[in-house]
Write a protein that holds these residues in place. Structure first.
Motif, PDB file in Angstrom:
ATOM      1  N   UNK A  81       0.928  -1.281   0.024  1.00  9.18           N
ATOM      2  CA  UNK A  81      -0.058   0.004  -0.171  1.00  9.18           C
ATOM      3  C   UNK A  81       0.978   1.221  -0.114  1.00  9.18           C
ATOM      4  N   UNK A  82       1.907   1.238   0.856  1.00  6.39           N
ATOM      5  CA  UNK A  82       2.557   2.244   0.788  1.00  6.39           C
ATOM      6  C   UNK A  82       3.523   2.660  -0.453  1.00  6.39           C
ATOM      7  N   UNK A  83       3.860   1.730  -1.089  1.00  6.45           N
ATOM      8  CA  UNK A  83       4.492   1.765  -2.697  1.00  6.45           C
ATOM      9  C   UNK A  83       3.572   2.542  -3.548  1.00  6.45           C
ATOM     10  N   UNK A  84       2.381   2.292  -3.524  1.00  4.88           N
ATOM     11  CA  UNK A  84       1.142   2.793  -4.207  1.00  4.88           C
ATOM     12  C   UNK A  84       1.193   4.374  -4.026  1.00  4.88           C
ATOM     13  N   UNK A  85       1.296   4.794  -2.286  1.00  2.03           N
ATOM     14  CA  UNK A  85       1.131   5.872  -2.001  1.00  2.03           C
ATOM     15  C   UNK A  85       2.465   6.760  -2.320  1.00  2.03           C
ATOM     16  N   UNK A  86       3.497   6.063  -1.958  1.00  2.00           N
ATOM     17  CA  UNK A  86       4.827   6.926  -2.446  1.00  2.00           C
ATOM     18  C   UNK A  86       4.932   7.185  -3.872  1.00  2.00           C
ATOM     19  N   UNK A  87       4.553   6.103  -4.670  1.00  2.00           N
ATOM     20  CA  UNK A  87       4.743   6.436  -6.054  1.00  2.00           C
ATOM     21  C   UNK A  87       4.094   7.868  -6.643  1.00  2.00           C
ATOM     22  N   UNK A  88       3.372   8.413  -5.793  1.00  2.00           N
ATOM     23  CA  UNK A  88       2.875   9.715  -6.256  1.00  2.00           C
ATOM     24  C   UNK A  88       3.987  10.743  -6.072  1.00  2.00           C
ATOM     25  N   UNK A  89       4.905  10.534  -5.298  1.00  2.00           N
ATOM     26  CA  UNK A  89       5.926  11.471  -5.158  1.00  2.00           C
ATOM     27  C   UNK A  89       7.184  11.452  -6.333  1.00  2.00           C
ATOM     28  N   UNK A  90       6.857  10.519  -7.366  1.00  2.00           N
ATOM     29  CA  UNK A  90       7.945  10.232  -8.324  1.00  2.00           C
ATOM     30  C   UNK A  90       7.272  11.319  -9.634  1.00  2.00           C
ATOM     31  N   UNK A  91       8.474  11.867 -10.122  1.00  2.00           N
ATOM     32  CA  UNK A  91       8.191  12.873 -11.124  1.00  2.00           C
ATOM     33  C   UNK A  91       7.334  12.130 -12.516  1.00  2.00           C
ATOM     34  N   UNK A  92       6.349  12.628 -12.840  1.00  2.00           N
ATOM     35  CA  UNK A  92       5.611  11.947 -14.107  1.00  2.00           C
ATOM     36  C   UNK A  92       4.612  10.882 -13.467  1.00  2.00           C
ATOM     37  N   UNK A  93       4.539  10.667 -12.326  1.00  2.00           N
ATOM     38  CA  UNK A  93       3.549   9.726 -11.894  1.00  2.00           C
ATOM     39  C   UNK A  93       2.527  10.248 -11.263  1.00  2.00           C
ATOM     40  N   UNK A  94       1.189   9.948 -11.434  1.00  2.00           N
ATOM     41  CA  UNK A  94       0.038  10.121 -10.956  1.00  2.00           C
ATOM     42  C   UNK A  94      -0.704   9.464 -10.350  1.00  2.00           C
ATOM     43  N   UNK A  95      -1.104   9.551  -8.796  1.00  2.00           N
ATOM     44  CA  UNK A  95      -1.914   8.687  -8.302  1.00  2.00           C
ATOM     45  C   UNK A  95      -3.356   8.942  -8.474  1.00  2.00           C
ATOM     46  N   UNK A 115      11.606   0.381  -2.910  1.00  2.00           N
ATOM     47  CA  UNK A 115      11.045   0.029  -4.061  1.00  2.00           C
ATOM     48  C   UNK A 115      10.627   1.211  -5.032  1.00  2.00           C
ATOM     49  N   UNK A 116      10.556   2.235  -4.266  1.00  2.00           N
ATOM     50  CA  UNK A 116      10.137   3.459  -5.179  1.00  2.00           C
ATOM     51  C   UNK A 116      11.340   4.204  -5.543  1.00  2.00           C
ATOM     52  N   UNK A 117      12.202   4.661  -4.517  1.00  2.00           N
ATOM     53  CA  UNK A 117      13.441   5.138  -4.856  1.00  2.00           C
ATOM     54  C   UNK A 117      14.369   4.466  -5.537  1.00  2.00           C
ATOM     55  N   UNK A 118      14.159   3.250  -6.077  1.00  2.97           N
ATOM     56  CA  UNK A 118      15.167   2.557  -6.957  1.00  2.97           C
ATOM     57  C   UNK A 118      14.611   2.997  -8.401  1.00  2.97           C
ATOM     58  N   UNK A 119      13.718   3.822  -8.558  1.00  3.07           N
ATOM     59  CA  UNK A 119      13.307   4.269  -9.906  1.00  3.07           C
ATOM     60  C   UNK A 119      14.437   5.278 -10.127  1.00  3.07           C
ATOM     61  N   UNK A 120      15.131   6.132  -9.264  1.00  2.00           N
ATOM     62  CA  UNK A 120      16.122   7.271  -9.509  1.00  2.00           C
ATOM     63  C   UNK A 120      17.136   6.609 -10.267  1.00  2.00           C
TER      64      UNK A 120
END
Length: 313
Positions: free
Chosen positions: A124-138, A187-192
């Motif tokens: 659930x936190x992955x889904x929420x934190x993904x909104x912080x990524x550039x270009x992503x929209x929750x 998992x989310x920061x790995x996108x960097x």
């Protein structure tokens, strides 16, 4: 891996808005990341087959196997090891070791059911934190799908009996919460770091094995594995506590991170189904209800991908 791939590891972190993802490539990467979820489904079964091997000892053994699995390809990259950004090292080792460290601390200081349920907030936190990524929209359906998955996991973990949190277990609950935050943030920061080769996970696994071995020597008594326990530890390293992290690394860097977070709730469901199939657990109404909730949540969260697939068709 060739020299060009090795040089790619030296590239600066890339954010999601640097290039629009290719839908076909993103779908393929998401499928690869989902392979990690399938492997994690075997975690409970293989762990039960390892007998009384202490957790940090087992972690060190499994991650040593997982590191050895990808080491030949990683070494073939030549200068890749020195070229990887320091932040990628901190993220990789911190994510792999930090998750397991805090999970074991949680199990030592709180009931396993309570700790496991809190720790499994990470999808659930992955889904929420993904909104912080550039270009992503929750979108609402991403969050709703993740919440349905959490509800299904709650039924699986508690057996439909509910949970009563108690004050004396607060340190364990806190450790479980940190565990969830660590893995979701990793998992989310790995996108960097999309240019850091997935082969580097071999070194992250080996570093985690060393740290786990240190914790084992400090906190546990060594248990010598016997017979099939060696094979179970090997299977863990090749699958859920080793090989799965290569798949997850690729998926989180290049796939649909929101969908991967929701699909992660299939891990406890498939794990329970595997235990039932092998006679180590009984079928029950919570399992059936969890199947409906998790499957429905995954379908809801994958609305984007399904619409894109229909457009391509």
């Amino acid at each position: 891996m060739n020299a060009r791939d090795a040089r790619a590891g030296a590239a600066p972190p890339e954010t999601a808005h640097d290039a629009a993802p290719n839908p076909a490539h993103q779908l393929r990467a998401t499928a690869i990341g989902a392979g990690a979820v399938l492997l994690w489904a075997s975690l409970a079964l293989f762990t039960t087959l390892t007998g009384r091997i202490p957790p940090f000892q087992l972690t060190a053994m499994a991650f040593a196997v997982g590191g050895a699995l990808g080491l030949p390809r990683a070494l073939r990259g030549g200068g890749t090891l020195r070229a990887v950004p320091r932040g990628a090292w901190v993220l990789g080792v911190g994510g792999l070791f930090g998750y397991h460290f805090f999970y074991f601390v949680a199990l030592r200081n709180a009931p396993a059911v309570d700790a496991g349920l809190i720790a499994y907030l990470w999808p659930l936190l992955i889904v929420v934190f993904s909104a912080l990524l550039p270009g992503e929209r929750l979108r609402w359906w991403h969050a709703a799908g993740a919440v349905l998955g959490l509800g299904g996991t709650f039924l699986l973990v508690t057996g439909g009996q509910g949970v009563q949190l108690r004050g004396e277990y607060l340190p364990g609950y806190a450790a479980a919460a940190v565990c969830a935050v660590v893995w979701s943030a990793y998992s989310v920061a790995n996108r960097r770091y999309p240019k850091v080769p997935t082969d580097m996970v071999a070194f992250f696994c080996l570093a985690t094995a060393v740290l786990a071995a240190v914790c084992h020597l400090l906190f546990e008594d060594t248990v010598r594995p016997e017979g099939g326990q060696w094979l179970a530890a090997l299977a863990l390293g090749l699958g859920p506590v080793g090989g799965a992290f290569y798949l997850w690394d690729h998926g989180t860097k290049h796939g649909d991170i929101r969908l991967l977070g929701t699909l992660s709730y299939f891990a406890p469901l498939l794990s329970t189904a595997l235990l039932i199939a092998t006679g180590r657990a009984d079928a029950s109404w919570p399992v059936a209800a969890a199947c409906v909730l998790i499957t429905g949540g995954a379908m809801l969260a994958s609305a984007d991908a399904l619409r894109a697939a229909r457009r391509r068709g």
